[in-house]
Design an enzyme around this catalytic site. Sequence first.
Site, PDB file in Angstrom:
ATOM      1  N   CYS A   1     -21.831 -21.172  11.869  1.00 55.10           N
ATOM      2  CA  CYS A   1     -22.507 -20.675  13.083  1.00 55.10           C
ATOM      3  C   CYS A   1     -23.820 -19.957  12.738  1.00 55.10           C
ATOM      4  O   CYS A   1     -24.841 -20.169  13.386  1.00 55.10           O
ATOM      5  CB  CYS A   1     -21.632 -19.664  13.830  1.00 55.10           C
ATOM      6  SG  CYS A   1     -19.905 -20.075  13.971  1.00 55.10           S
ATOM      7  N   ASP A   2     -23.785 -19.078  11.755  1.00 56.64           N
ATOM      8  CA  ASP A   2     -24.893 -18.132  11.563  1.00 56.64           C
ATOM      9  C   ASP A   2     -25.673 -18.309  10.263  1.00 56.64           C
ATOM     10  O   ASP A   2     -26.685 -17.628  10.055  1.00 56.64           O
ATOM     11  CB  ASP A   2     -24.345 -16.684  11.595  1.00 56.64           C
ATOM     12  CG  ASP A   2     -23.691 -16.356  12.925  1.00 56.64           C
ATOM     13  OD1 ASP A   2     -24.060 -17.002  13.930  1.00 56.64           O
ATOM     14  OD2 ASP A   2     -22.821 -15.481  12.962  1.00 56.64           O
TER      15      ASP A   2
ATOM     16  N   CYS B   1     -18.953 -16.395  10.202  1.00 56.10           N
ATOM     17  CA  CYS B   1     -18.985 -17.845  10.322  1.00 56.10           C
ATOM     18  C   CYS B   1     -20.303 -18.391   9.775  1.00 56.10           C
ATOM     19  O   CYS B   1     -21.340 -18.290  10.424  1.00 56.10           O
ATOM     20  CB  CYS B   1     -18.814 -18.203  11.805  1.00 56.10           C
ATOM     21  SG  CYS B   1     -18.978 -19.936  12.158  1.00 56.10           S
TER      22      CYS B   1
HETATM   23  C1  LIG Z   1     -19.912 -13.320  15.333  1.00 55.77           C
HETATM   24  C2  LIG Z   1     -19.365 -14.672  15.778  1.00 55.77           C
HETATM   25  C3  LIG Z   1     -20.237 -15.738  15.867  1.00 55.77           C
HETATM   26  C4  LIG Z   1     -19.768 -16.973  16.278  1.00 55.77           C
HETATM   27  N1  LIG Z   1     -20.659 -17.979  16.426  1.00 55.77           N
HETATM   28  C5  LIG Z   1     -20.244 -19.171  16.905  1.00 55.77           C
HETATM   29  C6  LIG Z   1     -21.199 -20.212  17.124  1.00 55.77           C
HETATM   30  O1  LIG Z   1     -22.405 -20.060  16.840  1.00 55.77           O
HETATM   31  N2  LIG Z   1     -20.740 -21.373  17.651  1.00 55.77           N
HETATM   32  C7  LIG Z   1     -19.412 -21.587  17.960  1.00 55.77           C
HETATM   33  O2  LIG Z   1     -19.073 -22.659  18.463  1.00 55.77           O
HETATM   34  N3  LIG Z   1     -18.490 -20.611  17.739  1.00 55.77           N
HETATM   35  C8  LIG Z   1     -18.870 -19.427  17.220  1.00 55.77           C
HETATM   36  N4  LIG Z   1     -17.952 -18.436  16.999  1.00 55.77           N
HETATM   37  C9  LIG Z   1     -16.522 -18.729  17.265  1.00 55.77           C
HETATM   38  C10 LIG Z   1     -16.230 -18.664  18.792  1.00 55.77           C
HETATM   39  O3  LIG Z   1     -16.675 -17.433  19.298  1.00 55.77           O
HETATM   40  C11 LIG Z   1     -14.744 -18.855  19.065  1.00 55.77           C
HETATM   41  O4  LIG Z   1     -14.302 -20.072  18.497  1.00 55.77           O
HETATM   42  C12 LIG Z   1     -14.458 -18.872  20.564  1.00 55.77           C
HETATM   43  O5  LIG Z   1     -14.900 -17.684  21.172  1.00 55.77           O
HETATM   44  C13 LIG Z   1     -12.972 -19.035  20.842  1.00 55.77           C
HETATM   45  O6  LIG Z   1     -12.742 -18.913  22.210  1.00 55.77           O
HETATM   46  P1  LIG Z   1     -11.322 -18.445  22.794  1.00 55.77           P
HETATM   47  O7  LIG Z   1     -11.498 -18.371  24.266  1.00 55.77           O
HETATM   48  O8  LIG Z   1     -10.256 -19.295  22.233  1.00 55.77           O
HETATM   49  O9  LIG Z   1     -11.061 -17.003  22.161  1.00 55.77           O
HETATM   50  P2  LIG Z   1     -11.888 -15.646  22.252  1.00 55.77           P
HETATM   51  O10 LIG Z   1     -13.325 -15.890  22.381  1.00 55.77           O
HETATM   52  O11 LIG Z   1     -11.387 -14.842  21.110  1.00 55.77           O
HETATM   53  O12 LIG Z   1     -11.399 -14.988  23.617  1.00 55.77           O
HETATM   54  C14 LIG Z   1     -10.094 -14.482  23.754  1.00 55.77           C
HETATM   55  C15 LIG Z   1     -10.136 -13.343  24.767  1.00 55.77           C
HETATM   56  O13 LIG Z   1      -8.810 -12.945  25.070  1.00 55.77           O
HETATM   57  C16 LIG Z   1      -8.797 -11.539  25.241  1.00 55.77           C
HETATM   58  N5  LIG Z   1      -7.437 -11.034  25.030  1.00 55.77           N
HETATM   59  C17 LIG Z   1      -6.725 -11.059  23.874  1.00 55.77           C
HETATM   60  N6  LIG Z   1      -5.521 -10.501  24.063  1.00 55.77           N
HETATM   61  C18 LIG Z   1      -5.455 -10.113  25.366  1.00 55.77           C
HETATM   62  C19 LIG Z   1      -4.470  -9.440  26.158  1.00 55.77           C
HETATM   63  N7  LIG Z   1      -3.281  -9.081  25.654  1.00 55.77           N
HETATM   64  N8  LIG Z   1      -4.755  -9.188  27.462  1.00 55.77           N
HETATM   65  C20 LIG Z   1      -5.947  -9.560  28.006  1.00 55.77           C
HETATM   66  N9  LIG Z   1      -6.927 -10.171  27.290  1.00 55.77           N
HETATM   67  C21 LIG Z   1      -6.675 -10.455  25.999  1.00 55.77           C
HETATM   68  C22 LIG Z   1      -9.775 -11.040  24.188  1.00 55.77           C
HETATM   69  O14 LIG Z   1     -10.255  -9.750  24.506  1.00 55.77           O
HETATM   70  C23 LIG Z   1     -10.862 -12.112  24.237  1.00 55.77           C
HETATM   71  O15 LIG Z   1     -11.922 -11.764  25.100  1.00 55.77           O
HETATM   72  C24 LIG Z   1     -18.387 -17.177  16.585  1.00 55.77           C
HETATM   73  C25 LIG Z   1     -17.493 -16.101  16.466  1.00 55.77           C
HETATM   74  C26 LIG Z   1     -17.979 -14.858  16.080  1.00 55.77           C
HETATM   75  C27 LIG Z   1     -17.030 -13.695  15.977  1.00 55.77           C
END
Ligand SMILES: Cc1cc2nc3c(=O)[nH]c(=O)nc-3n(C[C@H](O)[C@H](O)[C@H](O)COP(=O)(O)OP(=O)(O)OC[C@H]3O[C@@H](n4cnc5c(N)ncnc54)[C@H](O)[C@@H]3O)c2cc1C
Length: 304
Positions: free
Chosen positions: A133-134, A130
Amino acid sequence: MYDIIVIGGGPAGLTAALYARRANKSVLVIEKDAFGGQITHSPKVENIPGFYSLSGNEFAEKLVEQVMLQGADVESCQVLSVSDGGEYKTVKTDDGDFTCKAVIIATGTKHRMLGIENEEDFIGHGISFCAVCDGAFYKDKTVAVIGGGNSALQEAILLSKLCCKVYLIQNLDFFTGEASLSEQVKNTDNIEIMLGTVVNALHGDTDGELSKITVENTLSSQTSEIDVDGMFVAIGLVPQNEIFASLIALDERGYIKADEGCETNVRGIFVAGDCRTKKIRQVATAASDGATAALDACDYVDGR
Ligand SMILES: Cc1cc2nc3c(=O)[nH]c(=O)nc-3n(C[C@H](O)[C@H](O)[C@H](O)COP(=O)(O)OP(=O)(O)OC[C@H]3O[C@@H](n4cnc5c(N)ncnc54)[C@H](O)[C@@H]3O)c2cc1C
């Protein structure tokens, strides 16, 4: 029997749990890996409202603590399926079954990886997904962007404004993104385009930070090494929704169809965060979805 089961303990799922607990509903959050989700891979986050700068792990710890203090139950196991029995839903996991009135799916996405052996080790240590983000962490440095679609082209353009040099590496011998973006990339002096090229090895320095990549020309099979400070992989996202495919409507890319109200096409099943159809996938938008889905789920449980 829970009022609401949240699948996924990332920012969307944890925010949903927070709102549902504050509405006095019994809540279970099920997480298969690390509570906190994808953001735990980021060593420095600077765009979460209210936090000037903190690591993804610090943010995740605060959020999990907040949710636990509100009295949500948590389980570390993997959800295998959800079945809809109308008034009650059954969530099947690899550690037993749970029953509830409403489900919030918040399973996020995974970035498609290159498939190189030690790739996971460099996530947050030179590999990023991203630029928004980074990107700022690579100001005046050299980076590689991998991919040739719209995301990769946009990442390269954004990074070219921050970094001294950007290598744009695409396995095909053409870009698959929009022509206007391709033109912009071609006209940017500090972007070096490498078509028909794949990355096949990653090398770190003594601190374990990415410092060099080996690339191979797919036609000539000639390999070379490039010194880089960072590598942005933009070859697509994979939503983690396969297990719901027979239950709810997904779009052609596998995202769960939902409107701004975060409702799916099945009564009592809601969706929040990166795993749903939406334009921007960030912590702030995931948290926003979590709040919306939870309040809608509470209304559903209350029969409103
Ligand atoms: C390296 C990196 C840097 C980033 N930096 C930024 C930033 O600086 N600022 C920003 O705003 N965003 C950033 N993002 C994006 C941000 O992390 C995501 O938009 C955010 O985490 C989305 O949240 P979520 O809860 O929808 O999904 P996720 O964070 O993906 O969480 C989903 C969770 O569901 C769990 N899961 C999936 N399937 C199952 C299952 N079958 N059973 C049980 N659990 C399950 C997964 O293990 C995971 O922990 C970054 C992403 C990455 C990878």
